[in-house]
Each structure stands twice: as C-alpha cells, then as structure tokens.
Motif scaffolding. Structure first.
Motif, short mmCIF file in Angstrom:
data_model
loop_
_atom_site.label_atom_id
_atom_site.label_comp_id
_atom_site.label_asym_id
_atom_site.label_seq_id
_atom_site.Cartn_x
_atom_site.Cartn_y
_atom_site.Cartn_z
N GLY A 93 0.79 -1.22 0.00
CA GLY A 93 0.00 0.00 0.00
C GLY A 93 0.82 1.27 0.00
O GLY A 93 0.26 2.37 0.08
N GLU B 297 -4.71 -7.22 -2.64
CA GLU B 297 -3.37 -7.81 -2.59
C GLU B 297 -3.53 -9.30 -2.34
O GLU B 297 -4.48 -9.72 -1.67
N CYS C 253 -1.40 -4.95 4.71
CA CYS C 253 -2.48 -4.07 4.23
C CYS C 253 -3.64 -4.02 5.21
O CYS C 253 -4.25 -2.96 5.40
N LEU D 27 -4.15 -0.34 5.91
CA LEU D 27 -5.17 0.32 5.09
C LEU D 27 -6.57 0.30 5.71
O LEU D 27 -7.28 1.31 5.64
N PHE E 109 -10.14 -2.51 1.56
CA PHE E 109 -9.12 -3.49 1.16
C PHE E 109 -9.71 -4.89 1.18
O PHE E 109 -10.38 -5.28 2.13
#
Length: 251
Positions: free
Chosen positions: A62, A79, A88, A92, A99
């Motif tokens: 990220g 991902e 992440c 995130l 995400f």
C-alpha cells in the motif's frame, strides 16, 4: 579472491532476503535502475480527481497508494501475497480504505462498474475483468515488468531458464486490451540498465525476485557468482537490463 569469505558474505545476504511490502532499501546505494522514459506516479496523478472511485490492484504493502493522498472513502485496494495481505489489513483498513484479499486478477471481488480509475503497477491483470469493473469512460493505468526483464542476469547464473511470463510485452497486451473493448490512450515500452555494485546485493535481489531466478542459491550458483565477481573486480559493476511497458486504456 578469498572464496570462503565471499561465500560467507553472500550466504548472509541470502539469509536476509525477506521484505515487507515492496521495500528495496536494504540494497540502496548498492544497485541502481535507470529512470524510465515515463513517470508512473505523474501519469496516475494526471487522471486522479478527488471525486473519483479508484482501485489499486496488487497494491503490495500500500505504499504507493498512500502516497497519492486520495480520499480514503473513495479508495479500494487488493493484494494476494500473504505477508503483504496482513500488512495491508493493518495499514489500510483502519484508514477506511476498502481493502480485500485477492490473488486472482480474473476474479476481483468488487461489483460491476464500481470504479472510475484502476491502477496496477507490476501486478497481475486481466483485461476483461478490468473492463467489467470500470465505469463507462473509466481509465486503467498499468506499468508492467516485461517478459525479458533481467534475462541477461538470469543467464549469468541460471543459463537456459525459461521465461516466467512469456507474452508480457507491449504488442501482445495492447492487442488483449483492444479485444476486450478498450481504447488505448498511451502505450510505451522500454529497456533500461540495472546495475549492481557488489555481488551480495545481487544475491539478495535474486532471492527477492525468485520467480525470475527459480532455484537460485549461493551454493548452487557459486561458480557463476565467482565469475560475476571477477567482472566487478575489473569493471566495478555488473550490468543487466530491465524490461518495462506502460498501457493507459479507456473503457
């Protein structure tokens, strides 16, 4: 040339060859990639507006996505690499970024026509799936590692190794996007030098990029590494070639 010392040093680099996200700081100053003829971040910024809904597919850790400073409630990411997935989730999700774990570019877990802009740097992609996810007039921007990336370096240590991703080149991929219904806005391809100033840095690199150097190890490739060391002793560097291509396409 003290072979035992070199082998010990290189095997230490081998043991250190782990990263979080996509962080090559361990070999900063020990290798260099030439600048590409385009600037991916500037190109993304050119199309990025604060009201747009965006997706960064294969976001790594990220890092790049966060550097764009796009409103978090308009930002999504995927991902698939397990260590990066956990990173992440920690990095995130608390920010409000949507995400989702995904390692299949042909089955991205978002609804049809959700995004105005999809970006993808060095990750997998499927033109048909990107088309499904984009709204009308939506844009896809990708910078990709080409099929011939580092091939000269691979031949130095693992001669005869097959290309891991044949057909990853500008001509073939532009054709795929056109067949999926896209209009190509910009398309470029580049071959540029990558330089290593010590073999330990190369050993670390070859382990991180394991799909390009399958089965590589200091023990297996020690004699080849010694030959590379002789080149560095004379020329003070080992030089290879990176292969990149860029596609910007509109639905």
């Amino acid at each position: 040339m003290n072979k035992n010392y070199l082998k010990t040093t290189w095997k230490h680099e081998e043991e250190l060859a782990h990263i979080h996200g996509w962080d090559f700081s361990h070999i900063n100053g020990r290798y260099r990639e030439a600048n590409l003829p385009w600037n991916y971040k500037k190109l993304v910024k050119r199309y990025l507006k604060s009201h747009l809904s965006i997706l960064d597919y294969d976001t790594g850790g990220g890092e790049f996505l966060l550097s764009l400073n796009h409103p978090f409630d308009k930002t999504s990411a995927t991902e698939g690499y397990p260590p990066n997935v956990e990173l992440c989730r920690m990095r995130l999700l608390p920010l409000g970024i949507d995400f989702r774990e995904c390692n299949n570019p042909a089955a991205i877990p978002f609804e049809d026509e959700k995004f105005n802009l999809i970006i993808n740097r060095h990750g997998g992609f499927d033109a048909t799936e990107v088309f499904r996810l984009l709204q009308k007039e939506g844009v896809f921007i990708t910078e990709q590692v080409g099929e011939n990336n580092d091939r000269d370096l691979v031949e130095m240590v693992l001669p005869g190794t097959d290309k891991p991703f044949p057909h990853l080149n500008l001509k073939d991929q532009c054709r795929n996007f056109k067949e999926a219904g896209f209009q190509i806005i910009q398309a470029e391809e580049a071959y540029c030098p990558v330089i290593f100033y010590d073999i330990g840095a190369f050993v670390w690199f070859a382990h991180i990029i394991e799909w390009e150097f399958p089965g590589f190890s200091v023990d297996k490739c020690f004699e080849q590494l010694l030959e590379m060391q002789k080149i560095i002793d004379t020329a003070e560097k080992i030089e290879g070639t990176i292969h990149r291509y860029l596609i910007i396409a509109r639905k």
